[in-house]
Design an enzyme around this catalytic site. Structure first.
Site, PDB file in Angstrom:
ATOM      1  N   VAL A 184       0.866  -1.172   0.000  1.00  0.00           N
ATOM      2  CA  VAL A 184       0.000   0.000   0.000  1.00  0.00           C
ATOM      3  C   VAL A 184       0.903   1.223   0.000  1.00  0.00           C
ATOM      4  O   VAL A 184       2.102   1.150   0.295  1.00  0.00           O
ATOM      5  CB  VAL A 184      -0.954   0.024   1.213  1.00  0.00           C
ATOM      6  CG1 VAL A 184      -1.985  -1.071   1.099  1.00  0.00           C
ATOM      7  CG2 VAL A 184      -0.181  -0.092   2.515  1.00  0.00           C
ATOM      8  N   SER A 185       0.334   2.401  -0.310  1.00  0.00           N
ATOM      9  CA  SER A 185       1.152   3.593  -0.518  1.00  0.00           C
ATOM     10  C   SER A 185       1.578   4.273   0.770  1.00  0.00           C
ATOM     11  O   SER A 185       2.497   5.082   0.760  1.00  0.00           O
ATOM     12  CB  SER A 185       0.381   4.604  -1.392  1.00  0.00           C
ATOM     13  OG  SER A 185       0.096   4.025  -2.652  1.00  0.00           O
ATOM     14  N   SER A 186       0.910   4.000   1.887  1.00  0.00           N
ATOM     15  CA  SER A 186       1.256   4.695   3.125  1.00  0.00           C
ATOM     16  C   SER A 186       0.888   3.830   4.316  1.00  0.00           C
ATOM     17  O   SER A 186       0.056   2.920   4.227  1.00  0.00           O
ATOM     18  CB  SER A 186       0.531   6.043   3.212  1.00  0.00           C
ATOM     19  OG  SER A 186      -0.874   5.846   3.327  1.00  0.00           O
TER      20      SER A 186
END
Length: 527
Positions: free
Chosen positions: A24-26
């Site tokens: 996931v991005s964060s």
């Protein structure tokens, strides 16, 4: 139940070992959502339908942009494959964008997988080892890179727009936190107890209470609420960053994005004048740093000097028959007192006697207060004069700004326009600083007691601060009460100290017979 496209593997390859990679991005998506869990669930179902045996799952919670070797999960996956390169694995991804959203890194990562005999399979894309398949794969990777860069550009544009309106948009500086506030949206607000600690540190550096960044850093390291590294220390660069940060003065700036110094929407922690003083001190000649070996056991080390040679005493514990004994000692080889120890109790006892005699009588302090109040009241006239001077300076700056704007309009060269733009930004910054000075001088002074209570308490009884358990308080006494180091002779005792100006003034108005103030709090005279 969703059916995934099959790879039509022969039955002999059923039971193939597989690894799953999810990203996931964060970190926020990991905490608030179920991105990683849902990806893993889909990948496991895919493996089950194809008869694969999932051996391990690797995850990341960082952005897909940049070097894939900066992703801990991907590095762990590649290392896992390297150590088991004799085993053929299938590496399963939920989406091609989870692989690498950068064309160059996509190709490098594919080469790494091939080197370790790993086959890549994706739930929404089929890899084919044909010229056409490789072409389509690169197109998809390039599309992912385009989307990532477009999203990044939009994010920067939004952040620039917020900065232009005076909103801080980066990670909250220590002492602040983000909070949704009415029409402002996310706004920096003071975060206690961190805010009070940072405020005291920044104002202490501006006033000279902390002579060096090292002293300011040691003060912060002594505050439990301030985060530190594993060794309980604060990095040197972090101290400088705190002093340079305009957000603490209530301003925002980002030169790389073309955002000039401007008033922020958040509440300042310190005044603009304090911020300006800190920048002047940072850009000025550095002072000699305080010795790193100062400690609570020997608070006078580095301050008290030998009565024979004038060099500072060092200090240490000497082992006796049953315990260690503290001593101060001169280590100058050519000195007559070289190697001659002085008991800590004798030297520090003499120093406390000096502090005791520095305490003025009630009558002397009352007279000094009356004289000080008279001068304090005259400050209104001085303040009015300063305000007029600042107003005049502001008018001159505004005239310069108008001239620069006219020159920019008439300029025919791009280089000239760039230089004028820089000059305009500097003038705008000077204008903001001058307006801050005008606002500061326009504030009512208030009473002397309410503003200088701590300082007056110290003048009334410096010994009280010395009795504090904090080393910083003891060092403050040495800096504020004495104009130079204090000399002590091992045989003759204490030499006459050179006091700082306030205590000299109190001494000059003292009668010949000095009356010592009894222990306890000295009440300040009231108007």
């Amino acid at each position: 139940m969703t059916q995934f496209p099959t790879t039509n593997l022969p039955n002999t390859q059923r039971g193939q070992k597989a690894l799953i990679y999810c990203r996931v991005s964060s970190l926020k998506q990991t905490i608030d959502g179920s991105g990683l869990d849902s990806q893993e669930h889909r990948c496991r179902r895919y493996a089950e339908q194809h008869g694969y045996v999932v051996e391990k799952v690797f995850t990341d919670d960082v952005s897909g942009g940049g070097d894939f070797l900066k992703r801990k999960g991907m590095v762990a996956l590649l290392e896992y494959l390297r150590r088991r390169r004799t085993t053929d694995y299938v590496v399963i991804f939920d989406d091609l964008k989870r692989f690498a959203r950068d064309t160059l890194f996509h190709l490098q990562l594919r080469a790494q997988m091939d080197r370790y005999n790993a086959r890549i399979e994706c739930l929404n894309f089929r890899f084919e080892d044909t010229p056409e398949g490789k072409f389509v794969e690169i197109i998809h990777a390039a599309q992912g890179q385009l989307e990532r860069e477009q999203n990044g550009r939009q994010a920067v544009q939004k952040m620039c727009a917020r900065l232009e309106q005076g909103y801080f948009v980066f990670h909250a500086p220590i002492g602040y936190r983000y909070e949704k506030v009415g029409h402002h949206g996310k706004l920096l607000v003071l975060n206690e107890p961190y805010a009070s600690v940072i405020k005291e540190a920044l104002e202490g550096f501006a006033s000279g209470r902390f002579q060096t960044q090292a002293e300011m850093r040691r003060y912060l390291e002594g505050c439990e609420c301030i985060p530190k590294n594993a060794k309980g220390q604060i990095a040197k660069k972090r101290t400088a960053d705190l002093l340079k940060h305009p957000a603490y003065a209530g301003y925002v700036e980002h030169e790389r994005w073309g955002i000039s110094f401007r008033k922020g929407q958040h509440e300042p922690l310190i005044s603009l004048e304090t911020y300006r003083k800190n920048q002047e001190r940072l850009n000025g000649k550095p002072l000699v740093p305080t010795r790193k070996d100062l400690n609570k056991e020997f608070p006078l080390r580095g301050f008290v000097v030998c009565g024979d040679c004038g060099h500072p005493y060092t200090a240490s514990f000497t082992k006796g028959k049953t315990k260690y004994h503290p001593y101060y000692v001169c280590q100058q080889r050519r000195c007559d007192s070289y190697g001659k120890s002085i008991r800590r109790a004798d030297l520090e006892g003499a120093f406390e006697t000096v502090l005791k005699h520095m305490t003025p009588s009630k009558e002397v302090f009352a007279l000094a207060m009356a004289m000080l109040k008279d001068q304090w009241n005259k400050r209104e006239e001085i303040q009015s004069t300063q305000e007029k001077e600042h107003q005049k300076a502001l008018a001159e700056i505004e005239q310069k700004i108008e001239k620069v704007i006219d020159m920019m309009i008439d300029a025919n060269s791009d280089i000239v326009r760039q230089n004028l733009t820089k000059r305009l930004a500097q003038l705008e910054k000077e204008k903001l600083i001058t307006e801050g000075q005008i606002n500061a001088t326009a504030q009512p002074l208030g009473s002397l007691e309410s503003i200088a209570r701590t300082s007056l308490d110290f003048l009334a009884n410096p010994r009280k601060l010395w009795e504090s358990e904090r080393l910083e308080d003891k060092r403050a006494v040495l800096k504020l009460a004495f104009a130079e180091p204090w000399a002590y002779h091992r045989n003759e005792g204490a030499r006459t100290p050179n006091f700082s100006l306030p205590f000299k003034a109190l001494d000059e108005i003292s009668p010949p017979q000095k009356e010592m103030v009894p222990r306890g709090r000295l009440e300040l005279p009231r108007a």
